[in-house]
Design a protein around this motif. Structure first.
Motif, PDB file in Angstrom:
ATOM      1  N   ASP A   1      70.683  89.412  39.925  1.00  0.00           N
ATOM      2  CA  ASP A   1      70.572  90.097  38.641  1.00  0.00           C
ATOM      3  C   ASP A   1      71.323  89.271  37.612  1.00  0.00           C
TER       4      ASP A   1
ATOM      5  N   ARG B   1      72.318  89.877  34.854  1.00  0.00           N
ATOM      6  CA  ARG B   1      73.379  90.616  34.159  1.00  0.00           C
ATOM      7  C   ARG B   1      74.716  90.466  34.865  1.00  0.00           C
ATOM      8  N   GLU B   2      74.696  90.173  36.172  1.00  0.00           N
ATOM      9  CA  GLU B   2      75.936  89.953  36.914  1.00  0.00           C
ATOM     10  C   GLU B   2      76.544  88.580  36.623  1.00  0.00           C
TER      11      GLU B   2
ATOM     12  N   GLU C   1      76.920  87.237  33.504  1.00  0.00           N
ATOM     13  CA  GLU C   1      77.187  87.127  32.069  1.00  0.00           C
ATOM     14  C   GLU C   1      78.296  86.121  31.769  1.00  0.00           C
TER      15      GLU C   1
ATOM     16  N   ARG D   1      65.437  90.168  28.453  1.00  0.00           N
ATOM     17  CA  ARG D   1      66.505  90.480  29.411  1.00  0.00           C
ATOM     18  C   ARG D   1      67.564  89.383  29.406  1.00  0.00           C
TER      19      ARG D   1
ATOM     20  N   VAL E   1      71.793  89.210  27.847  1.00  0.00           N
ATOM     21  CA  VAL E   1      72.962  88.711  28.571  1.00  0.00           C
ATOM     22  C   VAL E   1      73.631  87.584  27.797  1.00  0.00           C
TER      23      VAL E   1
END
Length: 341
Positions: A148, A150-151, A153, A187, A191
């Protein structure tokens, strides 16, 4: 540039990839393979040579004679537990107790050792280079979802803050699905907290001219997918960036293509070359770009930095630096080309 290319029908057909419009065959990933092409040796940039012979020149910053575009596709950032366990066991069996114990402790860490972005940047910095990192921005359930974004960032932000580029590595369907492409771009931008301008598709999935149209509509400044998966070289005879021409619509597409020339997986898996032969061909590609004052685009995955693979990548950096190449990422290459164009 287009006026020059139109003067020779054969050159024009190679440049615009006429045979890809006419062919209905694709491999299992929907790609047009090199073995179907009839446009000559992929190791010789015939179209760029044609342009160079007629006075076409790009001026690079600080008088560099040509450019090497350095790129990394980030397919995964977590080493599988079974691989870490095997490494730890091998260390213990060889008598390396500290290494084995360290490996066992790593079993609890998802991020070692493939979150090696800072290591890659440090290596490139030794040779005055920067590069582009293309991250997947898939959602759970998407094909090949491996992490992911987002992990990541902090890692993604550190890359951009250091002056390297973060671009999108589009998923399996993004190359022909505008909605999917836009969702992945959005997406990653959430981020990164800034616009994403660069692109390469996963598995080099690409369809002429549909992918270029989708990318332009989605707002990308450039693409660097356009190369063969099964053979290194110059897919449309170009070692220069270019604006693609849509033969169906009869007009240019508003995106810069920085054609891919060398991928690590192509050398190793598809072409099955040993290190000596792989270097001979890679050097030939770089020399061709230098001869035409063009760009040699290199794709080196973050997972291809074991001892031998790291030495090979560093050999590319050293050789290119000795030749005076401007070594940078796709965004800078596209910016300079747009200013020239």
């Amino acid at each position: 540039m287009l006026e020059l290319l139109r003067q020779d029908t054969d050159i024009w057909d190679i440049f615009t990839r006429k045979e890809e419009y006419d062919s209905g065959f694709r491999d299992g990933f929907g790609r047009f393979p090199h073995y179907l092409s009839s446009s000559g040796s992929p190791f010789e940039p015939s179209v760029s040579e044609y342009l160079h012979d007629r006075g076409y020149r790009i001026e690079y910053p600080d008088g560099h004679p040509f450019a090497v575009c350095l790129t990394h596709d980030i397919d995964t950032v977590y080493q599988p537990s079974i691989a870490k366990a095997y490494t730890a066991l091998r260390s213990l069996k060889s008598g390396d107790l500290p290494g084995g114990l360290a490996g066992i402790l790593q079993l609890r860490s998802r991020k070692l050792p493939l979150c090696n972005f800072r290591d890659i940047m440090a290596l490139e910095e030794q040779y005055g280079a920067t590069s582009s990192f293309y991250f997947l921005a898939l959602a759970p359930g998407d094909e090949d979802y491996a992490y992911d974004v987002r992990e990541l960032e902090a890692e993604v932000g550190a890359i951009a803050d250091a002056g390297w580029e973060v671009g999108l590595h589009g998923g399996h369907r993004a190359y022909c699905d505008l909605q999917q492409l836009q969702a992945e771009k959005k997406r990653l931008e959430a981020v990164l907290n800034r616009s994403v301008v660069g692109y390469r598709n996963h598995f080099l999935r690409f369809q002429v001219p549909k992918t270029w149209r989708c990318l332009a509509e989605a707002g990308f400044a450039y693409d660097t997918t356009f190369g063969y998966a099964d053979c290194v070289g110059f897919r449309n005879g170009m070692c220069h960036p270019f604006r693609p021409y849509d033969r169906t619509a009869g007009r240019e597409i508003e995106i810069v293509e920085i054609p891919l020339a060398v991928m690590d997986v192509t050398l190793d898996i598809y072409m099955r070359l040993d290190a000596r032969r792989a270097w001979e061909i890679t050097r030939r590609i770089i020399d061709a770009a230098e001869r035409c004052r063009g760009v040699a685009t290199i794709l080196w995955h973050n997972t291809s930095l074991g001892d031998g693979q790291r030495r090979f990548y560093e050999k590319i950096l050293k050789y290119s630096a000795e030749k005076g190449a401007w070594m940078t990422g796709g965004a800078e290459i596209a910016r300079v080309w747009r200013n020239h164009d």
